[in-house]
Design an enzyme around this catalytic site. Structure first.
Site, PDB file in Angstrom:
ATOM      1  N   SER A   1       0.834  -1.175  -0.001  1.00  0.00           N
ATOM      2  CA  SER A   1      -0.154   0.129   0.002  1.00  0.00           C
ATOM      3  C   SER A   1       1.046   1.320   0.044  1.00  0.00           C
ATOM      4  CB  SER A   1      -1.058  -0.002   0.968  1.00  0.00           C
ATOM      5  OG  SER A   1      -1.981   0.968   1.040  1.00  0.00           O
TER       6      SER A   1
ATOM      7  N   ASP B   1      -2.375   6.376  -3.698  1.00  0.00           N
ATOM      8  CA  ASP B   1      -1.251   5.455  -2.986  1.00  0.00           C
ATOM      9  C   ASP B   1      -0.885   4.722  -3.872  1.00  0.00           C
ATOM     10  OD1 ASP B   1      -3.324   3.751  -2.566  1.00  0.00           O
ATOM     11  OD2 ASP B   1      -2.755   3.335  -0.456  1.00  0.00           O
TER      12      ASP B   1
ATOM     13  N   ASP C   1      -1.057   1.233  -4.006  1.00  0.00           N
ATOM     14  CA  ASP C   1      -2.126   0.289  -4.780  1.00  0.00           C
ATOM     15  C   ASP C   1      -3.467   0.876  -5.005  1.00  0.00           C
ATOM     16  OD1 ASP C   1      -2.945   0.772  -2.107  1.00  0.00           O
ATOM     17  OD2 ASP C   1      -3.424  -1.506  -1.964  1.00  0.00           O
TER      18      ASP C   1
ATOM     19  N   ASP D   1      -5.773   2.433  -3.531  1.00  0.00           N
ATOM     20  CA  ASP D   1      -7.078   2.121  -2.869  1.00  0.00           C
ATOM     21  C   ASP D   1      -7.347   3.271  -1.810  1.00  0.00           C
ATOM     22  OD1 ASP D   1      -5.230   1.629  -0.796  1.00  0.00           O
ATOM     23  OD2 ASP D   1      -6.141  -0.062  -0.273  1.00  0.00           O
TER      24      ASP D   1
END
Length: 448
Positions: free
Chosen positions: A103, A244, A246, A248
């Site tokens: 992440s 960010d 990833d 999400d």
């Protein structure tokens, strides 16, 4: 039971240190593959996406070996946002979805997030059962030579995700005339986010779209929104969007470079959906970290704020249980359950842009929905043990709660992804809040 491998958001850690080793990834692939393998006489499959970390190659290869060794076919997407992996899990009728990402963490960390066949993150009981399989050994569960799984690259996953995301913008709206800065954190969305925005009509200025394996989240993205804000001012853009690693989560800034967090985004979408009668229930779900100002803002419109523990999967669990279709976190996770099963930064960004287009106002006039209550969050790093169990710390927490009374909140918790104690306090008196947090940091630091 306490989990050994899974934290608040999958398995995560420093690459090549337990639990984030190739060996653990191999065993996780075998255990998760065995758990989700259904004895129906058909082929079983798993989809795997990742962000742009160098270690993603190592972890992916180990997972593929684990899954194929227990007879599961593997579809590999390459770089794709976490919500895209969830969508493809359901779209391809896979038994399991896997996202390889840490992440917002730096490149030297990595993680493994799992999605069930319903495209939702696994619950605690399922994670515990998978851990049990990992620890007991799976030699007897390995597939015979003629039943091994196959691995295949899927080339159109990014294009499919872009089309799904674009469809979430109200059909009557276009982004023509908007100059948008999008910071992709040198991460999983470095191709799909600029493409989706451009195809919807925006003039797109991209930042953080040159991943090299080491620069994910490095002074860019939602955890470093200054890069986005600086580019907005330099290019005189209408709005800035920072994802960010990833993709999400999302952080936004207005045309002046003023940054707002996930709480303001939640307030904006909640009010917009409330006016359009799109909220499934009169309220939203957020976490214990969301600002008191958000709660007060929603209350003015007759909307409730339901709080859960930190972690977007706990937000989703509450939304599913009680019928909410909007929820999220201050950190920028925004869950739009009409469209997705997990946080999706790009989808949330489109809802912000839709509100901006419909209002026909500059970002600065719509992004700041409420005045945040003074809130301070500080972290204390610890090596081992349980500093929050120390008598001195417990007494200090009791005193702080009494001092804040009904006009504020205190939240102290262990991070689920790093060896940190997070200390947050908020209230109407900024000086009192700062004094309380500093005092607690000092006390917890002595016990750490």
């Amino acid at each position: 039971m306490e989990k050994r491998y899974f934290g608040t958001d999958g398995v995560r850690g420093l690459t090549n240190k337990p639990p984030m080793t190739a060996e653990t990834a191999l065993r996780l692939g075998q255990a998760a593959g065995r758990y989700f393998r259904r004895d129906t006489g058909r082929r079983h499959s798993v989809v795997i996406g990742k962000d742009t970390r160098l270690s993603g190659y190592m972890i992916e290869t180990a997972l593929v070996a684990g899954f194929t060794s227990v007879g599961m076919d593997v579809f590999q997407f390459g770089p794709l946002p976490t919500p895209g992996v969830a969508m493809m899990t359901r779209s391809l009728r896979a038994d399991l979805g896997v996202m390889i990402s840490a992440s917002h963490n730096a490149y030297h960390d990595n993680g493994i997030k799992l999605f069930g066949p319903d495209a939702y993150k696994l619950d605690d009981s399922t994670e515990l059962e998978i851990e049990s399989l990992m620890d007991r050994g799976l030699e007897e569960e390995l597939a015979p030579a003629d039943k091994l799984g196959r691995a295949k690259r899927v080339d159109d996953a990014q294009a499919r995700y872009v089309e799904i995301v674009k469809a979430t913008l109200p059909r009557r709206l276009r982004l023509n005339g908007l100059r948008v800065v999008v910071d992709c954190a040198n991460g999983a969305a470095y191709k799909v986010a600029p493409a989706a925005l451009w195809e919807l009509g925006a003039e797109v200025i991209s930042v953080g779209v040159s991943p090299n394996g080491f620069n994910i989240n490095d002074e860019v993205g939602s955890t470093h929104p200054g890069a986005m804000a600086a580019k907005v001012k330099e290019m005189r853009a209408d709005i800035g969007l920072a994802l960010d690693g990833d993709a999400d989560r999302i952080i936004v800034c207005d045309e002046h470079g003023e940054i707002v967090d996930g709480d303001q985004i939640l307030a904006l979408i909640a009010r917009s959906w409330h006016k359009r009668e799109r909220l499934a229930r009169p309220g939203i779900v957020a976490t214990i970290m969301s600002n008191l100002g958000l709660e007060r803002c929603l209350k003015e419109d007759g909307l409730a704020l339901e709080r859960v523990q930190v972690g977007d999967r706990y937000v989703v669990e509450k939304m599913r249980a009680d019928g909410y279709n909007l929820g999220g976190e201050q950190s920028g996770h925004v869950v739009l359950s009409d469209f997705a099963t997990t946080g999706d930064g790009l989808m949330a960004a489109l809802q912000v842009l839709a509100a901006m287009v419909e209002a026909d106002k500059p970002a600065s006039q719509i992004l700041r929905q409420f005045e945040p209550a003074p809130q301070i969050l500080k972290n204390v790093r610890y090596k081992s043990g349980a500093p929050l169990e120390a008598d001195e710390v417990k007494e200090a927490i009791r005193e702080a709660e009494a001092e804040l009374g009904d006009s504020g909140r205190l939240v102290i918790r262990k991070s689920g992804t790093e060896p940190l104690i997070r200390i947050m306090a908020e209230g109407d008196d900024a000086r009192k809040v700062e004094k309380i947090v500093d005092s607690l940091v000092e006390t917890v630091g002595r016990a750490a």
